[in-house]
Design an enzyme around this catalytic site. Structure first.
Site, PDB file in Angstrom:
ATOM      1  N   GLU A  63       6.222  -2.449  -3.981  1.00  0.00           N
ATOM      2  CA  GLU A  63       5.548  -4.011  -3.813  1.00  0.00           C
ATOM      3  C   GLU A  63       6.682  -5.051  -4.508  1.00  0.00           C
ATOM      4  O   GLU A  63       6.407  -5.987  -4.934  1.00  0.00           O
ATOM      5  CB  GLU A  63       4.307  -4.331  -4.409  1.00  0.00           C
TER       6      GLU A  63
ATOM      7  N   GLU B  69      -1.737   1.107   1.284  1.00  0.00           N
ATOM      8  CA  GLU B  69      -2.707   1.026   0.169  1.00  0.00           C
ATOM      9  C   GLU B  69      -3.940   0.028   0.947  1.00  0.00           C
ATOM     10  O   GLU B  69      -3.633  -1.070   0.999  1.00  0.00           O
ATOM     11  CB  GLU B  69      -1.962   0.286  -0.963  1.00  0.00           C
TER      12      GLU B  69
END
Ligand code: GAL
Length: 839
Positions: free
Chosen positions: A178, A247
């Site tokens: 991320e 995710e």
């Protein structure tokens, strides 16, 4: 010589026979030439114990997963530079091999920055002290370390032939995590860092693809993937890459001081079905099993010891129903569509306001997804000439473009109520609920007690000082108070004003605890006035500052800092003046005396018999027998304040039952409409966490040693064991529900032509049978498991029918049909609700 040749021949043959080729195109991962639709789930190996791993993996497989995903935790494996540890819960190779043994694939997210609510995002603290280092950017010292660790892990996997290209289970790897969420803060160096990270990773030649999550500008050589509660709108940054969702948060993490988050399964199923509907082919549940943040592994600050996450497998490894079962049905439905999904791109048609169809059709196959994305209203739509009812915020799956085998809002799965029941323990003083009445203790000295203490002018930042060797740092000072100060005579108040970067401090004046202050997950910094009592002459001021998990997220999170950075001011002196103590000569001690003595293992001759109550800074110890049976065990810390606990020398984590969740913010939460991490909360006004997992494998039948360090003050004789028990097994199925997915065969023909929606119950434990039916109603029953009630319409025979079909058996199946129950209200859609117990 011959033998050697035969050996090498065998090696070569095995390698050729078992190597699996993993590539990808714009639709999917391509495994040995075939595009695949894959369902994945996260299990972080150190958040459970090796003896739990086979069960967790097996239940993942039974739950319909194809892939297990895990991060790799750098600070766990290399706590000291160049000293590696892969033992016990850290045995990554063993974990990967167990996944392979179960016939599942692995997605290895090496990071090595992982976030993950893990201490310091997975970075070892020693990185921070390398001269000239800047973490997560285009910085040579950092890149050298990141490359070294990544290459180390890749090398270990290769040595064990664990990549699919070598015949192993690993089909995918992740580099970084991320970074795209924060890269703008790092400027151009952030951009070049990402390019470097991608080429460094691919240069390691794993033979399988690499991904970067949340990285819109990921180079062509790696796949950029999506994270979030919904990813159906995601498009990768190149026409050559498939839509992958790394995710999908199945709930959310718990913080000390917060309420317990949960996410309704109807919404998760909706999000997953939408993703595959709109072209996705790989989806990973984060977490499938969350587990426990043992020791000091939790990130933060303030992330709780439980990492349950409301995941399909609960913290202790048991299926959380109906979540696990409903998602399992969803996976089966998606798999029935796999052939069509990978054959072509979806074709979109509007079915009206907020209703849409996506159809995957070739000359030989057809699958369709019908969605109603309206968060309020049900819809009835016409598709291919047939009419379909779609509840609000739901997706129906039609593997043959005709028959609905699954709707995300209609749950056929069982639900269960599992409760932690306090267990009685018997010792010489008889049976009681407390773990022990027989404790010994050691008082931790207030302030400086170590020869290693040191003086510095001014206030030191905590993490730079302790290097996270301990949660604790003493800040100590002697203050001279003149005899003419007014508060010594007129009863007026003196305050010590203390400012801290966090996370918690306890203030002692002349060895008395005068007050404590605590930050919170959203506001770790503290600014507090604490009323204190001073005497004329020398006064001893000791502040015990402590961290509760180091920051794991955000740009430059590694530099967040903690501790008493000031000012520290003495208020209310003569004429209302104050004195700033910040720049005085302070004495520092890293860690506690008890830590230096190794009291956590129970050793030492300092233990004194007794269990003084409400004493801050006290070590307690007792011996205990394990609760009988094999159900999961937790310790209920009700009665204690804050501290850490060890069982047979193993830290079960920080405990903090005294930190209570806010009284507001919890309400009945509807699955309909967009989810966010604060939408669905429970446990308001109660301790954020009072139960702490003690893995069974850490316990012996008797002679176990438990040690606690209590900071604030508590009563250890109130600590009890609780074991997880199944209280109820429920099912509530409507006549209007789709037929169970397993009544359809892979070629999409009905294999059980007379099937009807049915209630199926099964006691989870093989040695148990259904022992009683607590509730049964056919008609219009309402409520949920544990609180069902009859509706206006009900047949009279439901209880006896269910009792006859179920009692004494481990499993039973009863059709939701008027042929069995009669018709108590003709023309009304009826349902069957059952609550049973197992024994
Ligand atoms: C993501 C991150 C994960 C985890 C998650 C929240 O942003 O990649 O590691 O921290 O959030 O549970």
């Amino acid at each position: 010589m011959m033998r050697v040749l035969v050996f090498w021949f065998l090696v070569a043959v095995t390698a050729v026979v078992t190597a699996v080729n993993v590539t990808y195109d714009h639709r999917a991962l391509v495994i040995d030439g075939t595009r695949r639709v894959l369902v994945s789930g996260s299990i972080h190996y150190p958040r459970s114990t090796p003896d739990m791993w086979p069960g967790l993996i097996q239940k993942s497989k039974e739950g319909g997963l194809d892939v297990i995903e895990t991060y790799v935790f750098w600070n766990l494996h290399e706590p000291v530079k160049n000293q590696y540890d892969f033992e016990g819960r850290k045995d990554l190779v063993k974990f990967v091999k167990l996944v392979a043994d179960a016939g599942l694939y692995v997605h290895l997210r090496i990071g090595p920055y992982v976030c993950a609510e893990w201490n310091y995002g997975g970075f070892p603290l020693w990185l921070h002290f390398i001269p000239g280092i800047e973490l997560r950017t285009d910085n040579e010292p950092y890149k050298a370390e990141m490359k070294r660790f990544t290459a180390k892990i890749v090398g270990m996997m290769k040595d064990e032939n664990l990549y699919a290209s070598q015949g192993g289970p690993i089909i995918l790897s992740q580099i970084e995590n991320e970074y795209g969420n924060i890269d703008d803060k790092y400027g151009p160096a952030g951009k070049s860092y990402i390019k470097w990270a991608a080429s460094m990773a691919t240069s390691l030649n794993t033979g399988v693809p690499w991904v970067m999550c949340q990285q819109k500008d990921a180079p062509e050589s790696v796949i950029n993937t999506c994270n979030g509660f919904y990813c159906d709108g995601f498009t990768p940054n190149s026409k050559n890459k498939p839509a992958m969702w790394t995710e999908n948060w199945t709930g959310w993490f718990l913080s000390f001081g917060g309420a317990v988050p949960y996410r309704p399964v109807e919404d998760i199923a909706f999000a997953v079905a939408r993703f595959y509907q709109r072209g996705g082919t790989f989806q990973n549940y984060y977490m499938y099993h969350g587990g426990t943040n043992f020791g000091h592994s939790t990130g933060g600050p303030f992330i709780a010891t439980s990492y349950d996450y409301d995941a399909p497998l609960d913290e202790y490894g048991a299926p959380r129903q109906p979540k696990w079962g409903h998602l399992n049905e969803l996976h089966k439905a998606i798999k029935l569509c796999e052939e069509a999904l990978v054959a072509t791109n979806p074709k979109y048609t509007s079915l009206g306001h907020n209703a849409e169809a996506h159809v995957y059709k070739t000359s030989s196959t057809c699958a369709a997804f019908l969605a109603n994305i309206d968060s309020q209203n049900d819809a009835t739509v016409t598709f291919n000439g047939n009419s379909y009812h779609l509840p609000a915020w739901s997706v129906s799956i039609l593997p043959d473009c005709k028959n609905v085998v699954f709707n995300s809002a209609k749950i056929n799965s069982v639900s269960t109520i599992r409760k932690f029941v306090t267990t009685s323990v018997s010792d010489e003083s008889g049976a009681s609920e407390a773990i022990s009445s027989d404790w010994s203790y050691v008082s931790e000295p207030v302030g400086i007690s170590s020869d290693d203490a040191f003086n510095r002018p001014g206030l030191l930042e905590q993490i730079n000082t302790t290097a996270d060797q301990s949660d604790y740092l003493w800040y100590s000072l002697r203050a001279d108070i003149k005899g003419d100060e007014p508060f010594l005579h007129d009863g007026s108040q003196t305050n010590l004003h203390v400012k801290s970067l966090g996370h918690v401090f306890h203030l002692f004046v002349n060895d008395q605890l005068e007050g404590s202050a605590t930050g919170s997950a959203s506001q770790p910094q503290i600014s507090k006035d604490i009323p204190i009592t001073l005497k004329s002459g020398k006064n001893k001021i000791d502040i015990l500052s402590l961290t509760v998990g180091l920051q794991n997220y955000g740009a430059f999170f590694d530099k967040t800092g903690a501790g008493i950075t000031g000012p520290v001011e003495l208020m209310g002196l003569t004429n209302g003046s104050s004195v700033d103590l910040s720049s005085k000569q302070w004495t520092y001690q890293i860690g506690l005396k008890g830590e230096a003595l190794g009291l956590n293992t129970g050793g030492s001759s300092l233990w004194v018999s007794g269990s003084p109550k409400s004493q801050p800074l006290t070590w307690y110890k007792t011996n205990f027998d394990a609760p009988s049976g094999d159900n999961p065990v937790a310790i209920d810390f009700t009665g204690m304040g804050k501290g850490e606990a060890w069982v047979n020398g193993q830290s079960i984590g920080r405990y903090w039952p005294a930190y209570i969740a806010p009284t507001s913010g919890c309400s009945d939460c509807s699955y309909k409409g967009s989810y966010s991490s604060s939408k669905c909360l429970k446990n308001c006004g109660k301790p954020s966490q009072k139960l702490y997992h003690v893995p069974r494998s850490w316990l012996k039948p008797s002679g176990n040693v438990m040690v606690l360090f209590e900071e604030i003050g508590g009563d250890p004789t109130r600590i009890s064991f609780a074991t997880q028990e199944l209280e109820s097994l429920c099912s509530h199925v409507s006549q209007s529900h789709p037929l169970p997915v397993d009544t359809w065969s892979q070629d999409k023909s009905r294999i059980k032509s007379k099937s009807e929606p049915r209630v199926s119950l099964e006691c989870p434990h093989p040695n148990q049978v259904i022992s009683s039916i607590k509730f049964a109603s056919f008609g219009t029953p309402q409520g949920k498991c544990g609180s069902f009630s009859h509706g206006k319409c009900r047949s009279t025979n439901a209880l006896s029918v269910i009792q006859k079909a179920c009692i004494g058996s481990r499993t039973c199946n009863v059709g939701v049909a008027t042929a069995t129950f009669g018709d108590p209200c003709i023309g009304v859609v009826k349902s069957l609700a059952v609550e049973a117990s197992c024994a």
